[in-house]
Design a protein around this motif. Structure first.
Motif, PDB file in Angstrom:
ATOM      1  N   ASN A 491       0.687  -1.367   0.119  1.00 30.58           N
ATOM      2  CA  ASN A 491      -0.430   0.182   0.227  1.00 30.58           C
ATOM      3  C   ASN A 491       0.623   1.153   0.315  1.00 30.58           C
ATOM      4  O   ASN A 491       0.986   2.416  -0.698  1.00 30.58           O
ATOM      5  CB  ASN A 491      -0.638   0.090   1.187  1.00 30.58           C
ATOM      6  CG  ASN A 491      -1.681   0.833   0.785  1.00 30.58           C
ATOM      7  OD1 ASN A 491      -2.527   1.673   0.431  1.00 30.58           O
ATOM      8  ND2 ASN A 491      -2.005   1.731   2.834  1.00 30.58           N
ATOM      9  N   ASP A 492       1.913   1.616   0.769  1.00 35.11           N
ATOM     10  CA  ASP A 492       2.685   2.808   0.682  1.00 35.11           C
ATOM     11  C   ASP A 492       4.147   2.027   1.366  1.00 35.11           C
ATOM     12  O   ASP A 492       3.812   0.702   1.791  1.00 35.11           O
ATOM     13  CB  ASP A 492       2.251   3.436   2.134  1.00 35.11           C
ATOM     14  CG  ASP A 492       2.346   4.906   1.333  1.00 35.11           C
ATOM     15  OD1 ASP A 492       3.920   4.975   0.847  1.00 35.11           O
ATOM     16  OD2 ASP A 492       2.250   5.777   2.013  1.00 35.11           O
ATOM     17  N   THR A 659      -1.060 -12.804  11.749  1.00 28.57           N
ATOM     18  CA  THR A 659      -1.388 -12.526  10.054  1.00 28.57           C
ATOM     19  C   THR A 659      -1.487 -10.887  10.761  1.00 28.57           C
ATOM     20  O   THR A 659      -1.566 -10.074  12.177  1.00 28.57           O
ATOM     21  CB  THR A 659      -3.355 -12.935  11.135  1.00 28.57           C
ATOM     22  OG1 THR A 659      -2.784 -14.114  10.833  1.00 28.57           O
ATOM     23  CG2 THR A 659      -3.442 -12.366   9.538  1.00 28.57           C
ATOM     24  N   LEU A 660      -1.573 -10.373   9.987  1.00 27.55           N
ATOM     25  CA  LEU A 660      -1.301  -8.755   9.287  1.00 27.55           C
ATOM     26  C   LEU A 660      -3.042  -8.339   9.159  1.00 27.55           C
ATOM     27  O   LEU A 660      -3.809  -8.919   8.756  1.00 27.55           O
ATOM     28  CB  LEU A 660      -0.435  -8.876   8.291  1.00 27.55           C
ATOM     29  CG  LEU A 660       0.818  -8.884   8.258  1.00 27.55           C
ATOM     30  CD1 LEU A 660       1.619  -8.691   6.578  1.00 27.55           C
ATOM     31  CD2 LEU A 660       1.691  -8.059   9.271  1.00 27.55           C
ATOM     32  N   LEU A 661      -3.053  -7.148   9.658  1.00 27.18           N
ATOM     33  CA  LEU A 661      -3.849  -6.492   9.775  1.00 27.18           C
ATOM     34  C   LEU A 661      -3.529  -5.024   8.936  1.00 27.18           C
ATOM     35  O   LEU A 661      -2.635  -4.791   8.037  1.00 27.18           O
ATOM     36  CB  LEU A 661      -4.441  -5.516  11.082  1.00 27.18           C
ATOM     37  CG  LEU A 661      -4.669  -6.517  12.019  1.00 27.18           C
ATOM     38  CD1 LEU A 661      -5.658  -5.542  13.047  1.00 27.18           C
ATOM     39  CD2 LEU A 661      -6.374  -7.873  11.891  1.00 27.18           C
ATOM     40  N   LYS A 662      -4.839  -4.759   8.006  1.00 34.11           N
ATOM     41  CA  LYS A 662      -5.563  -3.616   6.899  1.00 34.11           C
ATOM     42  C   LYS A 662      -4.431  -1.897   7.886  1.00 34.11           C
ATOM     43  O   LYS A 662      -4.972  -2.307   9.089  1.00 34.11           O
ATOM     44  CB  LYS A 662      -6.083  -3.638   6.311  1.00 34.11           C
ATOM     45  CG  LYS A 662      -6.443  -2.318   5.108  1.00 34.11           C
ATOM     46  CD  LYS A 662      -7.629  -1.952   4.765  1.00 34.11           C
ATOM     47  CE  LYS A 662      -7.412  -0.918   3.465  1.00 34.11           C
ATOM     48  NZ  LYS A 662      -9.032  -0.887   2.773  1.00 34.11           N
ATOM     49  N   ILE A 723      27.779   8.535  13.053  1.00 36.84           N
ATOM     50  CA  ILE A 723      28.855   7.880  13.608  1.00 36.84           C
ATOM     51  C   ILE A 723      28.777   6.180  13.448  1.00 36.84           C
ATOM     52  O   ILE A 723      29.484   5.429  13.379  1.00 36.84           O
ATOM     53  CB  ILE A 723      28.523   7.421  15.461  1.00 36.84           C
ATOM     54  CG1 ILE A 723      27.175   6.795  15.737  1.00 36.84           C
ATOM     55  CG2 ILE A 723      28.861   9.106  15.541  1.00 36.84           C
ATOM     56  CD1 ILE A 723      27.290   6.018  16.983  1.00 36.84           C
ATOM     57  N   ASP A 724      27.673   6.141  12.683  1.00 37.41           N
ATOM     58  CA  ASP A 724      27.385   4.909  11.629  1.00 37.41           C
ATOM     59  C   ASP A 724      26.584   4.077  10.199  1.00 37.41           C
ATOM     60  O   ASP A 724      25.752   5.684  10.725  1.00 37.41           O
ATOM     61  CB  ASP A 724      26.805   3.710  12.639  1.00 37.41           C
ATOM     62  CG  ASP A 724      26.917   2.621  12.599  1.00 37.41           C
ATOM     63  OD1 ASP A 724      27.305   2.083  11.010  1.00 37.41           O
ATOM     64  OD2 ASP A 724      26.430   1.706  13.201  1.00 37.41           O
ATOM     65  N   ASP A 725      26.582   3.828   9.766  1.00 34.96           N
ATOM     66  CA  ASP A 725      25.494   3.767   8.695  1.00 34.96           C
ATOM     67  C   ASP A 725      24.209   3.804   8.814  1.00 34.96           C
ATOM     68  O   ASP A 725      23.739   3.221  10.746  1.00 34.96           O
ATOM     69  CB  ASP A 725      26.322   2.762   7.746  1.00 34.96           C
ATOM     70  CG  ASP A 725      27.602   2.942   7.135  1.00 34.96           C
ATOM     71  OD1 ASP A 725      27.679   3.732   7.213  1.00 34.96           O
ATOM     72  OD2 ASP A 725      27.581   1.715   7.364  1.00 34.96           O
ATOM     73  N   ILE A 726      23.104   4.303   7.994  1.00 40.55           N
ATOM     74  CA  ILE A 726      21.925   4.136   8.905  1.00 40.55           C
ATOM     75  C   ILE A 726      20.787   3.124   7.448  1.00 40.55           C
ATOM     76  O   ILE A 726      21.118   3.454   6.690  1.00 40.55           O
ATOM     77  CB  ILE A 726      20.534   5.344   9.151  1.00 40.55           C
ATOM     78  CG1 ILE A 726      21.882   5.623  10.227  1.00 40.55           C
ATOM     79  CG2 ILE A 726      19.652   5.203   9.482  1.00 40.55           C
ATOM     80  CD1 ILE A 726      21.450   7.290  11.026  1.00 40.55           C
ATOM     81  N   VAL A 727      20.357   2.349   7.737  1.00 37.07           N
ATOM     82  CA  VAL A 727      19.121   1.770   7.364  1.00 37.07           C
ATOM     83  C   VAL A 727      17.825   1.656   8.033  1.00 37.07           C
ATOM     84  O   VAL A 727      17.484   0.879   9.301  1.00 37.07           O
ATOM     85  CB  VAL A 727      19.437   0.160   6.180  1.00 37.07           C
ATOM     86  CG1 VAL A 727      19.524  -0.174   7.003  1.00 37.07           C
ATOM     87  CG2 VAL A 727      18.508   0.432   5.165  1.00 37.07           C
ATOM     88  N   VAL A 728      16.957   2.085   7.363  1.00 42.43           N
ATOM     89  CA  VAL A 728      15.378   1.619   8.103  1.00 42.43           C
ATOM     90  C   VAL A 728      14.107   1.350   6.895  1.00 42.43           C
ATOM     91  O   VAL A 728      14.179   2.224   5.862  1.00 42.43           O
ATOM     92  CB  VAL A 728      14.421   3.459   8.689  1.00 42.43           C
ATOM     93  CG1 VAL A 728      13.733   2.587   9.621  1.00 42.43           C
ATOM     94  CG2 VAL A 728      15.955   3.833  10.038  1.00 42.43           C
ATOM     95  N   ILE A 729      13.585   0.380   7.234  1.00 45.23           N
ATOM     96  CA  ILE A 729      12.895   0.668   5.895  1.00 45.23           C
ATOM     97  C   ILE A 729      11.089   0.214   6.699  1.00 45.23           C
ATOM     98  O   ILE A 729      11.133  -0.322   7.885  1.00 45.23           O
ATOM     99  CB  ILE A 729      13.125  -1.745   5.610  1.00 45.23           C
ATOM    100  CG1 ILE A 729      14.134  -1.255   4.547  1.00 45.23           C
ATOM    101  CG2 ILE A 729      11.484  -1.964   4.397  1.00 45.23           C
ATOM    102  CD1 ILE A 729      14.554  -2.824   3.881  1.00 45.23           C
ATOM    103  N   GLY A 730      10.329   0.711   6.214  1.00 47.30           N
ATOM    104  CA  GLY A 730       9.287   0.286   6.620  1.00 47.30           C
ATOM    105  C   GLY A 730       8.355   0.573   5.252  1.00 47.30           C
ATOM    106  O   GLY A 730       7.971   0.615   4.687  1.00 47.30           O
ATOM    107  N   ILE A 731       6.707  -0.637   5.645  1.00 44.97           N
ATOM    108  CA  ILE A 731       5.520  -0.865   4.862  1.00 44.97           C
ATOM    109  C   ILE A 731       4.836  -0.935   5.300  1.00 44.97           C
ATOM    110  O   ILE A 731       4.881  -1.479   6.445  1.00 44.97           O
ATOM    111  CB  ILE A 731       6.744  -2.619   4.727  1.00 44.97           C
ATOM    112  CG1 ILE A 731       7.661  -3.009   4.077  1.00 44.97           C
ATOM    113  CG2 ILE A 731       4.870  -3.472   3.642  1.00 44.97           C
ATOM    114  CD1 ILE A 731       8.189  -4.133   3.830  1.00 44.97           C
ATOM    115  N   GLU A 732       3.693   0.048   4.242  1.00 40.99           N
ATOM    116  CA  GLU A 732       2.082  -0.278   5.019  1.00 40.99           C
ATOM    117  C   GLU A 732       1.411  -1.449   4.244  1.00 40.99           C
ATOM    118  O   GLU A 732       1.292  -1.619   2.993  1.00 40.99           O
ATOM    119  CB  GLU A 732       1.707   0.967   4.674  1.00 40.99           C
ATOM    120  CG  GLU A 732       0.328   0.577   5.222  1.00 40.99           C
ATOM    121  CD  GLU A 732      -0.090   2.634   5.549  1.00 40.99           C
ATOM    122  OE1 GLU A 732      -1.277   2.661   4.404  1.00 40.99           O
ATOM    123  OE2 GLU A 732       0.281   3.156   5.905  1.00 40.99           O
ATOM    124  N   VAL A 733       0.789  -2.170   5.228  1.00 41.35           N
ATOM    125  CA  VAL A 733       0.469  -3.485   4.220  1.00 41.35           C
ATOM    126  C   VAL A 733      -0.901  -3.060   3.188  1.00 41.35           C
ATOM    127  O   VAL A 733      -1.589  -2.229   4.628  1.00 41.35           O
ATOM    128  CB  VAL A 733      -0.344  -4.629   5.371  1.00 41.35           C
ATOM    129  CG1 VAL A 733      -1.305  -5.464   4.795  1.00 41.35           C
ATOM    130  CG2 VAL A 733       1.124  -4.789   5.906  1.00 41.35           C
TER     131      VAL A 733
END
Length: 733
Positions: A491-492, A659-662, A723-733
């Protein structure tokens, strides 16, 4: 008998005078004692009872002379004697404030107390004296100075943990704001005093703060709130058996009922207040309540009772010389005559009211002029003190300049002598030095040429290394997946990727097949070029395990990846071996069944749900949220405490499924965001603050949430380096 009494008084007076003379010798010889101070106090109060003000002034001035000596000779007097002297000056302050109403003298002796307290560095006494200064300036209407000293007292009180004195100071500040008409500021300070008093369970202080709160709420027309505070004050004063304070509380309650138009209830409270005022023998309060009862009976149309109470109030006001209450009585009697139709009586009382009002106005003007004169004298005295300080500083500066000039002249001659000797020696060595200089010039020329060649070589190496790193960056970007796969299947979504250097040890990767999407965020050992090599190795092995070998279950993917890393790095687990590897969170989402599988190596998984405060895992285990903001709940799926590398514990990785919710939002990340140093104290952000940032930005779209995260990170980091590498992944169902 009269002659005998006169002789006794004469003997006492001669004895006292001889003691005073003896005491004066002690002071002049810098050997005074507590008994000297006590003697002066006794003499001051003896003449105070006799109403001989000049003599009272004289003996208090003698104590002032002692104070001046101590201030000028700080190290010659012990602390207990100074403390005794400070307390003795309280008597002078009380005399000039309550008997003479000479606030110029009050401030004079308060200044002496302040200097003495500064000599011994007693913060408790400094807090007390500054508060007394505030009270003095409040009485004469100089509210700006009063606020200044109240705030000094407040700061000192908190610095020594004296919260009760701080609470009384808050009440003083609140009184000033109330007089200024700044009701909100007054409420704030009364409330601070009230909260401290409640915490300390000090009934008398709670009652005082409650009365102040009631008065301000009454001014703001919040009569019911005012009544609740007056009632609380009444109950506390009952426990303390304080007749005068009970009368005040009942009087305030009665006044509140008058404001509400409930005259019968007001009458009852005023009558109760009258009883307690009589027990306390508080004639001023009795007079005020009699007048208020008269007004209430007029409003109840009980004119006979009104007349009785108003005439009693009028007689008492004249007896105690309270012209303000007398004015109120005359005004009420005029109103009573008008209500009864007795216009002659109404006119007579109104005429007397006007005459008295003109008289009171003249007295008030005289007092106002006196107060202004006191302020002027105080200001002039302060100017004189400042002028004297400047003169002393100027004299000291002049002496210092004269000493400096003498030092410069003597020092200059000495320096010239040394220079002459030095130049003679240098002249002898100059010829030999010139010979050496020629040789050294040739050597320097050769060295310069060598340095230039080395510089060019270093620049060439640096250029080659930079080009190699840029090429490594392009390679790493080439193997990272395109974000459009996430945008198509969810979805996003967003990816926040911020390498510390040009290349990163953190990486992200995903793969979509047959209604399922596999997503991972990983943190490799190190950053920069070494970290980038590890990340490219991780992506290569993930492609082989998932795409080629069709291993999709997260825990099995992690186990296979660990085996490949151990094999390719030839890890044995021996002591001193380099601990290379990676931490990872990996998920598998089935879009048809709306299910999520998760496996984690040190890196947890966050789920944010809207309007749902629980998450049930496969198998029935129920997770509770660890953070909440408004209607959003954050759940943490914990990872196995094992890296993707050889380790002391090599168990199978755990598979977690639910189980995921919308509308669910799923977050994977490395530790670079939470470990960043910054903020006002230069500390780590930490995971609690990271979770709060995620929760507070959950209302907006994923793109806006990414921007929110970036802005929050930059604000926290400030001028500090990442001070460090950064990765953040965000997913909307």
């Amino acid at each position: 008998m009269k002659n005998i009494g006169l002789i006794i008084c004469l003997i006492v007076f001669i004895s006292l005078k001889s003691q005073v003379s003896f005491s004066q010798e002690k002071v002049s010889s810098k050997q005074f004692s507590d008994s000297t101070i006590t003697l002066y106090l006794d003499l001051a109060f003896y003449f105070y009872k006799k109403n001989v003000d000049d003599s009272v002034d004289y003996y208090f001035q003698k104590i002032g002379t002692i104070v001046n000596y101590i201030i000028e000779n700080k190290n010659t007097v012990d602390t207990p004697r100074i403390v005794f002297l400070i307390k003795s000056l309280d008597d002078a302050n009380n005399y000039y404030q309550y008997k003479r109403e000479s606030f110029e003298q009050v401030n004079n002796y308060l200044s002496k107390q302040l200097h003495l307290a500064e000599v011994i560095g007693r913060k408790d006494l400094l807090a007390k004296i500054n508060r007394r200064f505030g009270i003095s300036y409040e009485i004469i209407g100089d509210y700006k100075q009063a606020i200044k000293y109240y705030r000094k007292s407040l700061s000192l009180s908190f610095s020594i943990g004296d919260s009760l004195r701080a609470a009384y100071t808050y009440i003083g500040i609140a009184n000033i704001y109330k007089n200024w008409g700044q009701n909100d500021e007054a409420l704030l300070n009364y409330r601070l005093a009230y909260d401290i008093a409640t915490d300390k369970k000090d009934s008398m202080l709670i009652s005082a703060a409650a009365v102040g709160l009631g008065n301000v709420y009454g001014k703001k027309d919040s009569i019911q709130t005012a009544l609740s505070f007056y009632q609380e004050s009444l109950e506390l004063e009952k426990e303390l058996n304080n007749s005068s304070a009970m009368a005040l509380a009942l009087n305030n309650i009665g006044g509140s009922y008058v404001s509400l138009g409930l005259y019968s209830k007001a009458k009852t409270q005023f009558l109760r207040a009258l009883v307690w005022s009589k027990k306390a023998n508080d004639k001023l309060r009795i007079d005020l309540i009699l007048q208020e009862l008269g007004d209430v009976y007029i409003s109840l149309n009980d004119f006979d009772s009104a007349l009785v109470y108003l005439q009693k109030a009028l007689r008492l006001s004249r007896q105690i010389k309270s012209k303000k209450i007398e004015l109120a009585c005359l005004n009420s009697l005029s109103r009573l005559g008008k209500e009864r139709g007795d216009f002659k009586s109404a006119y007579q009382y109104l005429n007397r009211y006007q005459q008295l009002k003109d008289s009171v106005f003249s007295e008030d003007k005289f007092k106002e002029i006196s107060l202004l004169e006191t302020k002027y004298k105080t200001a002039e005295k302060n100017k004189q003190i400042q002028l004297q300080k400047k003169e002393i500083e100027a004299r000291n500066l002049k002496l210092e300049q004269e000493r400096l000039i003498r030092f410069v002249i003597i020092g200059g001659l000495f320096v010239l002598f040394i220079i002459a000797i030095y130049m003679f020696i240098m002249y002898r060595h100059k010829r030999r030095a010139n010979i050496l200089l020629s040789k050294q010039r040739d050597e320097i020329t050769n060295q310069r040429d060598n340095i230039q060649q080395q510089k060019q070589l270093i620049e060439q190496i640096h250029r080659q290394v930079s080009e190699s790193i840029d090429y490594a960056k392009r390679l790493q970007q080439a193997v990272l997946p395109d974000e459009h796969i996430l945008h198509i299947n969810f979805n996003d979504s967003f990816v926040l990727f911020k390498p510390k250097d040009k290349v990163s040890g953190d990486f992200y990767w995903w793969y979509h097949t047959a209604g399922e999407t596999i997503v991972t965020a990983a943190d490799c050992t190190g950053h920069g070029v070494p970290g980038a090599f590890m990340s490219m190795m991780g992506i290569t092995f993930l492609r082989e395990i998932i795409v080629k070998n069709n291993v999709f279950q997260p825990n099995l993917v992690l186990t296979n990846l660990r085996n490949e890393i151990i094999k390719v790095l030839d890890q044995k687990g021996s002591a001193g071996e380099q601990k290379d590897g990676m931490d990872m969170a990996l998920i598998r989402i089935n879009h048809i069944q709306k299910s999520l599988q998760y496996g984690g190596a040190y890196n947890p998984l966050y789920i944010i749900r809207n309007n749902a405060h629980k998450l049930i895992l496969k198998g029935g285990e129920e997770l509770q949220p660890i953070s909440k903001y408004e209607d959003f709940y954050l759940f943490e799926i914990k990872a196995d405490k094992m890296p993707i590398a050889i380790y002391q514990r090599m168990n199978d990785f755990t598979l977690i499924e639910f189980t995921l919710l919308k509308g669910d939002r799923v977050f994977m990340f490395s530790d670079g965001y939470a470990d960043q140093f910054g903020g006002p104290k230069g500390k780590k952000l930490k995971y609690k603050a990271f979770r709060n940032i995620l929760l507070k930005s959950s209302k907006v779209s994923m793109l806006e949430q990414k921007e929110f995260l970036e802005k929050a990170f930059e604000n926290w980091k400030g001028e500090n380096s990442q001070i460090d590498d950064i990765v953040v992944i965000g997913i909307e169902v």
